[in-house]
Design a protein around this motif. Structure first.
Motif, mmCIF file in Angstrom:
data_model
loop_
_atom_site.group_PDB
_atom_site.id
_atom_site.type_symbol
_atom_site.label_atom_id
_atom_site.label_comp_id
_atom_site.label_asym_id
_atom_site.label_seq_id
_atom_site.Cartn_x
_atom_site.Cartn_y
_atom_site.Cartn_z
ATOM 1 N N ILE A 50 0.788 -1.289 0.042
ATOM 2 C CA ILE A 50 -0.069 0.092 -0.062
ATOM 3 C C ILE A 50 0.963 1.323 -0.019
ATOM 4 C CG2 ILE A 50 -1.747 1.250 1.270
ATOM 5 C CD1 ILE A 50 -2.685 -1.629 2.421
ATOM 6 N N THR A 51 0.542 2.243 -0.899
ATOM 7 C CA THR A 51 1.413 3.337 -0.875
ATOM 8 C C THR A 51 1.238 4.357 0.065
ATOM 9 O OG1 THR A 51 -0.017 4.658 -2.080
ATOM 10 C CG2 THR A 51 1.075 3.489 -3.555
ATOM 11 N N PRO A 52 1.910 5.315 0.306
ATOM 12 C CA PRO A 52 1.705 6.287 1.676
ATOM 13 C C PRO A 52 0.506 7.083 1.485
ATOM 14 C CG PRO A 52 4.162 6.197 0.944
ATOM 15 C CD PRO A 52 3.282 5.539 -0.074
ATOM 16 N N ALA A 53 0.004 7.341 0.229
ATOM 17 C CA ALA A 53 -1.286 8.009 0.182
ATOM 18 C C ALA A 53 -2.184 7.114 0.371
ATOM 19 C CB ALA A 53 -1.235 8.809 -1.496
ATOM 20 N N GLU A 54 -2.122 5.963 -0.108
ATOM 21 C CA GLU A 54 -3.461 5.062 0.246
ATOM 22 C C GLU A 54 -3.443 4.570 1.608
ATOM 23 O OE1 GLU A 54 -2.972 2.556 -4.070
ATOM 24 O OE2 GLU A 54 -2.055 1.570 -2.497
ATOM 25 N N MET A 55 -2.305 4.659 2.256
ATOM 26 C CA MET A 55 -2.013 4.221 3.777
ATOM 27 C C MET A 55 -2.938 5.530 4.522
ATOM 28 S SD MET A 55 -1.302 2.311 6.191
ATOM 29 C CE MET A 55 -0.857 1.370 4.964
ATOM 30 N N ASN A 56 -2.935 6.955 4.371
ATOM 31 C CA ASN A 56 -3.363 7.915 4.857
ATOM 32 C C ASN A 56 -4.948 7.642 4.605
ATOM 33 O OD1 ASN A 56 -1.173 9.318 5.342
ATOM 34 N ND2 ASN A 56 -1.152 10.515 3.596
ATOM 35 N N VAL A 57 -5.730 7.135 3.462
ATOM 36 C CA VAL A 57 -6.971 6.790 3.393
ATOM 37 C C VAL A 57 -7.439 5.759 4.355
ATOM 38 C CG1 VAL A 57 -8.673 6.052 1.652
ATOM 39 C CG2 VAL A 57 -6.948 7.942 1.015
ATOM 40 N N LEU A 58 -6.426 4.683 4.089
ATOM 41 C CA LEU A 58 -6.704 3.424 5.106
ATOM 42 C C LEU A 58 -7.068 3.791 6.441
ATOM 43 C CD1 LEU A 58 -7.096 0.288 5.103
ATOM 44 C CD2 LEU A 58 -4.640 0.173 5.245
ATOM 45 N N ARG A 59 -6.089 4.299 6.950
ATOM 46 C CA ARG A 59 -6.168 4.956 8.588
ATOM 47 C C ARG A 59 -7.662 5.557 8.747
ATOM 48 N NH1 ARG A 59 -1.790 4.751 11.661
ATOM 49 N NH2 ARG A 59 0.334 4.502 10.678
ATOM 50 N N GLU A 60 -7.826 6.476 7.664
ATOM 51 C CA GLU A 60 -9.082 7.229 7.913
ATOM 52 C C GLU A 60 -10.226 6.426 8.044
ATOM 53 O OE1 GLU A 60 -9.522 10.477 8.812
ATOM 54 O OE2 GLU A 60 -7.606 10.655 9.207
ATOM 55 N N LEU A 61 -10.367 5.412 7.079
ATOM 56 C CA LEU A 61 -11.349 4.460 6.743
ATOM 57 C C LEU A 61 -11.543 3.511 8.073
ATOM 58 C CD1 LEU A 61 -10.839 3.394 3.123
ATOM 59 C CD2 LEU A 61 -12.656 4.931 4.019
ATOM 60 N N VAL A 62 -10.437 3.192 8.505
ATOM 61 C CA VAL A 62 -10.494 2.041 9.712
ATOM 62 C C VAL A 62 -10.725 2.821 11.152
ATOM 63 C CG1 VAL A 62 -9.083 0.462 11.056
ATOM 64 C CG2 VAL A 62 -9.200 0.365 8.393
ATOM 65 N N LEU A 63 -10.009 3.683 11.044
ATOM 66 C CA LEU A 63 -10.147 4.811 12.499
ATOM 67 C C LEU A 63 -11.282 5.586 12.777
ATOM 68 C CD1 LEU A 63 -6.412 5.209 12.987
ATOM 69 C CD2 LEU A 63 -7.571 3.446 14.085
ATOM 70 N N THR A 64 -11.937 6.027 11.625
ATOM 71 C CA THR A 64 -13.215 6.832 11.658
ATOM 72 C C THR A 64 -14.321 6.063 10.921
ATOM 73 O OG1 THR A 64 -12.849 8.331 9.783
ATOM 74 C CG2 THR A 64 -11.580 8.989 11.485
ATOM 75 N N ASP A 65 -15.559 6.878 11.389
ATOM 76 C CA ASP A 65 -16.776 6.470 10.418
ATOM 77 C C ASP A 65 -17.275 7.660 9.820
ATOM 78 O OD1 ASP A 65 -17.446 8.247 12.663
ATOM 79 O OD2 ASP A 65 -19.363 6.844 13.258
ATOM 80 N N ASP A 66 -16.357 8.504 9.487
ATOM 81 C CA ASP A 66 -16.597 9.450 8.697
ATOM 82 C C ASP A 66 -16.975 9.142 7.201
ATOM 83 O OD1 ASP A 66 -15.993 11.266 10.697
ATOM 84 O OD2 ASP A 66 -14.012 11.866 10.172
ATOM 85 N N LYS A 67 -17.774 10.086 6.615
ATOM 86 C CA LYS A 67 -17.947 9.666 5.122
ATOM 87 C C LYS A 67 -16.665 10.154 4.346
ATOM 88 C CE LYS A 67 -22.751 10.867 5.687
ATOM 89 N NZ LYS A 67 -23.829 9.585 5.013
ATOM 90 N N GLN A 68 -16.795 9.453 2.932
ATOM 91 C CA GLN A 68 -15.647 9.827 2.292
ATOM 92 C C GLN A 68 -15.532 11.234 2.006
ATOM 93 O OE1 GLN A 68 -16.210 7.246 -1.440
ATOM 94 N NE2 GLN A 68 -16.372 5.527 -0.334
ATOM 95 N N GLU A 69 -16.692 11.760 1.756
ATOM 96 C CA GLU A 69 -16.196 13.545 1.526
ATOM 97 C C GLU A 69 -15.811 14.215 2.749
ATOM 98 O OE1 GLU A 69 -19.630 11.743 -0.814
ATOM 99 O OE2 GLU A 69 -19.095 11.669 1.332
ATOM 100 N N ALA A 70 -15.760 13.765 3.935
ATOM 101 C CA ALA A 70 -15.212 14.417 5.026
ATOM 102 C C ALA A 70 -13.634 14.051 5.271
ATOM 103 C CB ALA A 70 -16.034 14.157 6.308
ATOM 104 N N ILE A 71 -13.367 12.608 4.729
ATOM 105 C CA ILE A 71 -12.201 12.402 4.879
ATOM 106 C C ILE A 71 -11.406 12.967 3.557
ATOM 107 C CG2 ILE A 71 -10.824 10.278 4.233
ATOM 108 C CD1 ILE A 71 -12.792 8.518 5.822
ATOM 109 N N ALA A 72 -11.842 13.002 2.554
ATOM 110 C CA ALA A 72 -11.101 13.490 1.599
ATOM 111 C C ALA A 72 -10.892 15.134 1.640
ATOM 112 C CB ALA A 72 -12.136 13.586 0.193
#
Length: 85
Positions: A19-41
């Motif tokens: 997993i690339t560093p950019a993907e890792m940032n997304v992965l962490r947010e997906l796993v650690l929060t219940d925020d919607k994609q728009e908020a994470i982006a």
């Protein structure tokens, strides 16, 4: 009695699945929060389209089909890495 230190599963996932560093940032947010994609982006300063591209790539690399699957994968890696320490 001190609480056991939990292992951070994310470096293990990154190494295991390429997993690339950019993907890792997304992965962490997906796993650690219940925020919607728009908020994470917005928090990561990327477009929703880029966010979705990273999610698709993460799903392909990890062979999961959902956010819940990513959470299970991270939890399993945390458990396994803690057991080997």
């Amino acid at each position: 009695v001190p609480a056991p230190v939990k292992a951070d599963p994310f470096p293990l996932l990154q190494a295991r699945f390429g997993i690339t560093p950019a993907e890792m940032n997304v992965l962490r947010e997906l796993v650690l929060t219940d925020d919607k994609q728009e908020a994470i982006a917005a928090r990561l300063h990327i477009s929703v389209s880029t966010m979705r591209h990273h999610i698709t790539s993460i799903y392909k690399k990890t062979d999961v089909q959902s956010r819940a699957g990513l959470c299970r994968l991270a939890a399993a890696d945390e458990f396994l890495s803690a057991a080997t320490q």
